[in-house]
Design a protein around this motif. Sequence first.
Motif, PDB file in Angstrom:
ATOM      1  N   MET A   1      -2.233  18.361   4.148  1.00 53.40           N
ATOM      2  CA  MET A   1      -1.858  17.868   5.468  1.00 53.40           C
ATOM      3  C   MET A   1      -0.646  16.946   5.423  1.00 53.40           C
ATOM      4  O   MET A   1       0.054  16.783   6.417  1.00 53.40           O
ATOM      5  CB  MET A   1      -3.035  17.118   6.105  1.00 53.40           C
ATOM      6  N   PHE A   2      -0.360  16.344   4.267  1.00 56.57           N
ATOM      7  CA  PHE A   2       0.670  15.314   4.177  1.00 56.57           C
ATOM      8  C   PHE A   2       2.030  15.898   3.816  1.00 56.57           C
ATOM      9  O   PHE A   2       2.129  16.804   2.994  1.00 56.57           O
ATOM     10  CB  PHE A   2       0.265  14.260   3.147  1.00 56.57           C
ATOM     11  N   ASP A   3       3.077  15.357   4.446  1.00 57.45           N
ATOM     12  CA  ASP A   3       4.428  15.830   4.144  1.00 57.45           C
ATOM     13  C   ASP A   3       5.341  14.741   3.596  1.00 57.45           C
ATOM     14  O   ASP A   3       6.416  15.033   3.087  1.00 57.45           O
ATOM     15  CB  ASP A   3       5.060  16.482   5.379  1.00 57.45           C
ATOM     16  N   ALA A   4       4.946  13.472   3.716  1.00 56.50           N
ATOM     17  CA  ALA A   4       5.809  12.386   3.243  1.00 56.50           C
ATOM     18  C   ALA A   4       4.972  11.177   2.880  1.00 56.50           C
ATOM     19  O   ALA A   4       3.813  11.051   3.295  1.00 56.50           O
ATOM     20  CB  ALA A   4       6.840  12.012   4.319  1.00 56.50           C
ATOM     21  N   MET A   5       5.577  10.299   2.092  1.00 53.47           N
ATOM     22  CA  MET A   5       4.916   9.062   1.697  1.00 53.47           C
ATOM     23  C   MET A   5       5.950   7.945   1.645  1.00 53.47           C
ATOM     24  O   MET A   5       7.155   8.180   1.556  1.00 53.47           O
ATOM     25  CB  MET A   5       4.247   9.199   0.325  1.00 53.47           C
ATOM     26  N   THR A   6       5.484   6.733   1.710  1.00 49.36           N
ATOM     27  CA  THR A   6       6.317   5.570   1.496  1.00 49.36           C
ATOM     28  C   THR A   6       5.426   4.436   1.014  1.00 49.36           C
ATOM     29  O   THR A   6       4.234   4.634   0.754  1.00 49.36           O
ATOM     30  CB  THR A   6       7.088   5.175   2.782  1.00 49.36           C
ATOM     31  N   LEU A   7       5.995   3.271   0.878  1.00 49.56           N
ATOM     32  CA  LEU A   7       5.217   2.066   0.627  1.00 49.56           C
ATOM     33  C   LEU A   7       5.316   1.187   1.865  1.00 49.56           C
ATOM     34  O   LEU A   7       6.368   1.116   2.517  1.00 49.56           O
ATOM     35  CB  LEU A   7       5.746   1.315  -0.593  1.00 49.56           C
TER      36      LEU A   7
ATOM     37  N   GLU B   1       0.821  -1.205   0.000  1.00 46.91           N
ATOM     38  CA  GLU B   1       0.000   0.000   0.000  1.00 46.91           C
ATOM     39  C   GLU B   1       0.859   1.261   0.000  1.00 46.91           C
ATOM     40  O   GLU B   1       1.975   1.264   0.532  1.00 46.91           O
ATOM     41  CB  GLU B   1      -0.910   0.029   1.242  1.00 46.91           C
ATOM     42  N   ILE B   2       0.329   2.323  -0.584  1.00 48.24           N
ATOM     43  CA  ILE B   2       0.907   3.654  -0.407  1.00 48.24           C
ATOM     44  C   ILE B   2       0.547   4.123   0.996  1.00 48.24           C
ATOM     45  O   ILE B   2      -0.611   4.039   1.406  1.00 48.24           O
ATOM     46  CB  ILE B   2       0.354   4.627  -1.457  1.00 48.24           C
ATOM     47  N   VAL B   3       1.554   4.600   1.728  1.00 50.75           N
ATOM     48  CA  VAL B   3       1.344   5.090   3.086  1.00 50.75           C
ATOM     49  C   VAL B   3       1.677   6.575   3.124  1.00 50.75           C
ATOM     50  O   VAL B   3       2.750   6.994   2.665  1.00 50.75           O
ATOM     51  CB  VAL B   3       2.222   4.322   4.094  1.00 50.75           C
ATOM     52  N   LEU B   4       0.760   7.359   3.660  1.00 52.08           N
ATOM     53  CA  LEU B   4       0.926   8.809   3.748  1.00 52.08           C
ATOM     54  C   LEU B   4       1.148   9.226   5.188  1.00 52.08           C
ATOM     55  O   LEU B   4       0.554   8.662   6.104  1.00 52.08           O
ATOM     56  CB  LEU B   4      -0.322   9.512   3.199  1.00 52.08           C
TER      57      LEU B   4
END
Length: 211
Positions: free
Chosen positions: A82-88, A64-67
Amino acid sequence: MANHTHIQNMYCIGRNYRLHAVELGNEVPEEPMVFTKPSHAVAPMNGETVTIPGSVGEVHFELEIVLRVGESYKPGMAPDDMFDAMTLGLDLTLRDVQSKLKAKGHPWLAAKGFKNSAPLGEWIDYPGEADLKEGEFKLIRGGEVAQHGFPKDMLFGVSELAKHIEANFGLGPGDLIFTGTPAGVAALRDGDVLEAFWGERKLGSCTISMT
């Protein structure tokens, strides 16, 4: 290397890709389906071994994409801001346990929230919802593509998820949203090597040890 030390709440979205809902024989939801994982479920997906239960039935991978939320919502703010970063990340699921819980109408915590059930890759800058929709992500298992997802196929987009979760449960700095998994989930095997790619960039990898 991802920083896992300041994680607060972890909200997960079930059935956010139509084909995944269908492959498990579930109805497609009419509004975001939210469940949570404890922060203790997090494990680094940094090339090392992730140990998971091997004696309670099948454990399925769900990439999943995680925010990550960087700042609290303020009136007039676009939810996407609101989001500043993402990962898997992997939403690992004890599928046989989950099936029994669902049959009884019980919560999913035992199936979704066990230790090491949320391996997370390297954090990168969040590009914004418009650019995110143009991307793609893959889970490679043993050198072969196991899942191939496209954010544009989400039933509920990033802003819609943020708005729904903030209104119903609250969102603040350090909170994470697992945005749902595409089709292709399957049971893990002891010794499986998993690699998570955002486009051509590898954000995480791990070897599964089942005990």
